[in-house]
Design a protein around this motif. Structure first.
Motif, PDB file in Angstrom:
ATOM      1  N   LYS A 286       0.749  -1.304  -0.036  1.00  0.00           N
ATOM      2  CA  LYS A 286      -0.095  -0.067   0.071  1.00  0.00           C
ATOM      3  C   LYS A 286       0.913   1.187   0.040  1.00  0.00           C
ATOM      4  CE  LYS A 286      -1.289   0.058   4.942  1.00  0.00           C
ATOM      5  NZ  LYS A 286      -1.977   0.488   5.734  1.00  0.00           N
ATOM      6  N   ILE A 287       0.102   2.330  -0.199  1.00  0.00           N
ATOM      7  CA  ILE A 287       0.827   3.702  -0.468  1.00  0.00           C
ATOM      8  C   ILE A 287       0.594   4.465   0.631  1.00  0.00           C
ATOM      9  CG2 ILE A 287       0.827   5.737  -1.758  1.00  0.00           C
ATOM     10  CD1 ILE A 287       0.130   4.412  -4.382  1.00  0.00           C
ATOM     11  N   SER A 288       1.730   4.588   1.660  1.00  0.00           N
ATOM     12  CA  SER A 288       1.508   5.339   2.905  1.00  0.00           C
ATOM     13  C   SER A 288       1.341   7.019   2.512  1.00  0.00           C
ATOM     14  CB  SER A 288       2.671   5.135   3.947  1.00  0.00           C
ATOM     15  OG  SER A 288       2.559   3.713   4.157  1.00  0.00           O
ATOM     16  N   GLU A 289       2.265   7.497   1.782  1.00  0.00           N
ATOM     17  CA  GLU A 289       2.007   8.839   1.272  1.00  0.00           C
ATOM     18  C   GLU A 289       2.579   8.935  -0.130  1.00  0.00           C
ATOM     19  OE1 GLU A 289       4.219  11.284   0.714  1.00  0.00           O
ATOM     20  OE2 GLU A 289       6.194  10.351   1.328  1.00  0.00           O
ATOM     21  N   VAL A 290       2.114   9.975  -0.828  1.00  0.00           N
ATOM     22  CA  VAL A 290       2.304  10.056  -2.289  1.00  0.00           C
ATOM     23  C   VAL A 290       2.284  11.615  -2.415  1.00  0.00           C
ATOM     24  CG1 VAL A 290       0.040   9.696  -3.116  1.00  0.00           C
ATOM     25  CG2 VAL A 290       2.100   9.451  -4.697  1.00  0.00           C
TER      26      VAL A 290
ATOM     27  N   GLY B 192      -5.975   8.974   5.527  1.00  0.00           N
ATOM     28  CA  GLY B 192      -6.139   7.789   4.623  1.00  0.00           C
ATOM     29  C   GLY B 192      -4.676   7.506   4.235  1.00  0.00           C
ATOM     30  N   ASP B 193      -4.346   6.246   3.911  1.00  0.00           N
ATOM     31  CA  ASP B 193      -3.201   5.777   3.225  1.00  0.00           C
ATOM     32  C   ASP B 193      -3.217   6.755   1.866  1.00  0.00           C
ATOM     33  OD1 ASP B 193      -2.394   3.639   4.847  1.00  0.00           O
ATOM     34  OD2 ASP B 193      -3.403   2.522   3.700  1.00  0.00           O
ATOM     35  N   ASP B 284      -8.010   5.010   1.525  1.00  0.00           N
ATOM     36  CA  ASP B 284      -6.845   4.298   1.466  1.00  0.00           C
ATOM     37  C   ASP B 284      -6.348   3.952   0.023  1.00  0.00           C
ATOM     38  OD1 ASP B 284      -6.482   4.249   4.221  1.00  0.00           O
ATOM     39  OD2 ASP B 284      -7.919   2.550   4.415  1.00  0.00           O
ATOM     40  N   LEU B 285      -5.352   4.250  -0.376  1.00  0.00           N
ATOM     41  CA  LEU B 285      -4.619   3.869  -1.716  1.00  0.00           C
ATOM     42  C   LEU B 285      -3.827   2.495  -1.463  1.00  0.00           C
ATOM     43  CD1 LEU B 285      -2.845   7.201  -3.195  1.00  0.00           C
ATOM     44  CD2 LEU B 285      -5.321   6.052  -3.500  1.00  0.00           C
ATOM     45  N   LYS B 286      -4.144   1.513  -2.352  1.00  0.00           N
ATOM     46  CA  LYS B 286      -3.351   0.304  -2.125  1.00  0.00           C
ATOM     47  C   LYS B 286      -3.271   0.045  -3.731  1.00  0.00           C
ATOM     48  CE  LYS B 286      -6.694  -2.882  -1.306  1.00  0.00           C
ATOM     49  NZ  LYS B 286      -7.019  -4.339  -0.615  1.00  0.00           N
ATOM     50  N   GLY B 299      -5.972   1.080  -6.369  1.00  0.00           N
ATOM     51  CA  GLY B 299      -7.289   1.337  -5.748  1.00  0.00           C
ATOM     52  C   GLY B 299      -7.223   2.339  -4.742  1.00  0.00           C
ATOM     53  N   ALA B 300      -8.381   3.045  -4.765  1.00  0.00           N
ATOM     54  CA  ALA B 300      -8.727   4.215  -3.614  1.00  0.00           C
ATOM     55  C   ALA B 300      -9.987   3.750  -2.958  1.00  0.00           C
ATOM     56  CB  ALA B 300      -8.997   5.753  -4.396  1.00  0.00           C
TER      57      ALA B 300
END
Lengths: 309, 309
Positions: A286-290, B192-193, B284-286, B299-300
């Motif tokens: 997963k993306i923690s921060e972007v 959120g991620d 959350d972004l994954k 995915g969001a």
């Protein structure tokens, strides 16, 4: 509402010229007999040596296409997953040139799983991977002048390999062509977000879905609704997460997975290629921060409940 | 074991020359008074017009550095989060040029949150965001010849904005310099991620941690252990997820968030910029797959339990 069954024949390309295997109406249910992605080529007694020379043209056998009566471009087809029962065997392969860490793992590798019982897949006595079956490929046919291979997903869905398309989930797909021409395949018994080694626990399955048609609902890409928590029965003991930090999300994802492989080796004595396989079927990216330019953070999350060793 | 308190003064750069605010031993506990990332500049009665002209040099006030006795490069410092209590106000800003969708949202925007009660933050009567406080910045000082701004995280940790560094979690940081020189800041009441708009629910907090020193444990980047499920009390009603599909993970993340903003507008009547803010604090972004070349899927995921409107 009508109940249908589709058992074949399989097709292996996205091709608008394929004749429909079935026509359904809004609300109909369909049960599919889905082959594993290798069309049994990688089932026991296949070996890693054997997969170096297999016939790629036999990959990704899809069931369908299903003609959805009344579906037109600009509509959305909804696929509700009613039931999935995986077979009692599965495999996970590392294929040369394929996978997130293709440069790190250039040799072919094949892992066989015993899925008997349908609850867990044991991994060398070190881990117990809960089975959460879904289909890696669920798609409507793209509007393409040339037949397309199944490997890359697209806005039409296809090989999205989204592990949350399990029982009770509803996947929404934007119709590209009259009749939608829905096909499914690539059944997975378990997978982590990212599917990092390129394979899940690949297994045949019986899959029951309900198809609904939403007229004039236009989507840019697939959307999904899940019925409850994403990791129930998996996340109870928390996670061990490794992070990749840097200016490229792909490189950060690779770094996170490399660190997880290293962690599995140091902590549980898992060999690197086995750790790569385990991460692919059970750990989540997963993306923690972007947003904190120029460096982003990607995490690889291992659910601790699965570790038994 | 000794219990310490640190209330200031704040520092705003990673700089090895900063004098330690405190020296601790392995096993000591420290309670920090953490300022919000704006040093109260964006607290009520600040307005969006005001944030266009704020002083960036006041951003990211950090508490520390904490000198960890005996820590050397090649060691790991563990930060266990014992307790976090956020204040009763918070804010989320859209800052021009900052955030995943900076091109879509060029105007400044400021949302104030009422955190009274400490359980939920109401969002326009449409959503109720559960508070799960953590610190966006937890880092050891990087080995840098020049002072560095706090915004980009690095292998030393820092502004990793990982929402799972909450109570009960243990963050592992690779020591870069003698004494480790740990600092924390950027307390968040919920996120959120991805932190897609660039801000969480930014709020001051009181933060208690335990510090442990692991000699000769060398990490390439931060690692994390969580005590249990990541989304307990949030994921009960399932998720609505939008997907971005394409050959670039960043573009796919943007497409997924744009689709979620569109979905929030169509389904709940949320204005685009408000949906962007809500996604940043709660969705959350994954990465669903990153192997089916050339197209990846991000995915969001919006937790449906939070929607009340």
């Amino acid at each position: 509402m009508t109940r249908h069954e589709v058992t074949g024949p399989a097709h292996r390309l996205w091709n608008p010229a394929h004749p429909p295997a079935l026509t359904v109406d809004d609300g109909d249910e369909v049960t599919f007999a889905v082959l594993d992605a290798s069309d049994t080529l990688f089932a026991p007694p296949a070996t890693a040596a054997g997969i170096a020379t297999f016939d790629w043209d036999r990959l990704y056998p899809l069931v369908g296409p299903i003609w959805v009566a009344g579906a037109e471009p600009g509509d959305t087809v909804e696929v509700e997953v009613l039931d999935i029962t995986a077979g009692d065997w599965g495999w996970t392969a590392v294929l040369p040139g394929f996978g997130l860490l293709a440069d790190d793992f250039p040799e072919p590798h094949l892992h066989h799983w015993d899925l008997t019982g349908g609850k867990y897949a044991d991994f060398q006595g070190l881990a117990r991977v809960p089975l959460r079956p879904f289909c890696g490929v669920v798609g409507v046919c793209p509007d393409t002048p040339e037949p397309l291979t199944v490997v890359p997903p697209g806005h039409f869905g296809g090989n999205i390999d989204c592990r949350d398309v399990g029982v009770g989930s509803r996947l929404f797909l934007p119709v590209q062509l009259p009749g939608a021409r829905l096909s499914i395949g690539d059944s997975h018994a378990a997978q982590g977000d990212g599917e990092v080694c390129g394979c899940a626990i690949e297994a045949p399955a019986s899959v029951a879905i309900r198809i609904r048609l939403h007229k004039d609902r236009r989507l840019a890409a697939p959307q999904l609704q899940t019925p409850g928590p994403l990791r129930a029965g998996i996340d109870d003991a928390g996670y061990y997460a490794t992070m990749g930090v840097g200016p490229d999300l792909m490189a950060a994802a690779r770094d996170a997975v490399r660190a997880l492989i290293d962690h599995l080796g140091r902590t549980y004595g898992v060999d690197p290629v086995d750790a790569y396989v385990l991460a692919s079927v059970a750990a989540d990216l997963k993306i923690s921060e972007v947003v904190d330019a120029p460096n982003w953070v990607v995490g690889a999350y291992l659910p601790l409940s699965i570790m038994t060793g």
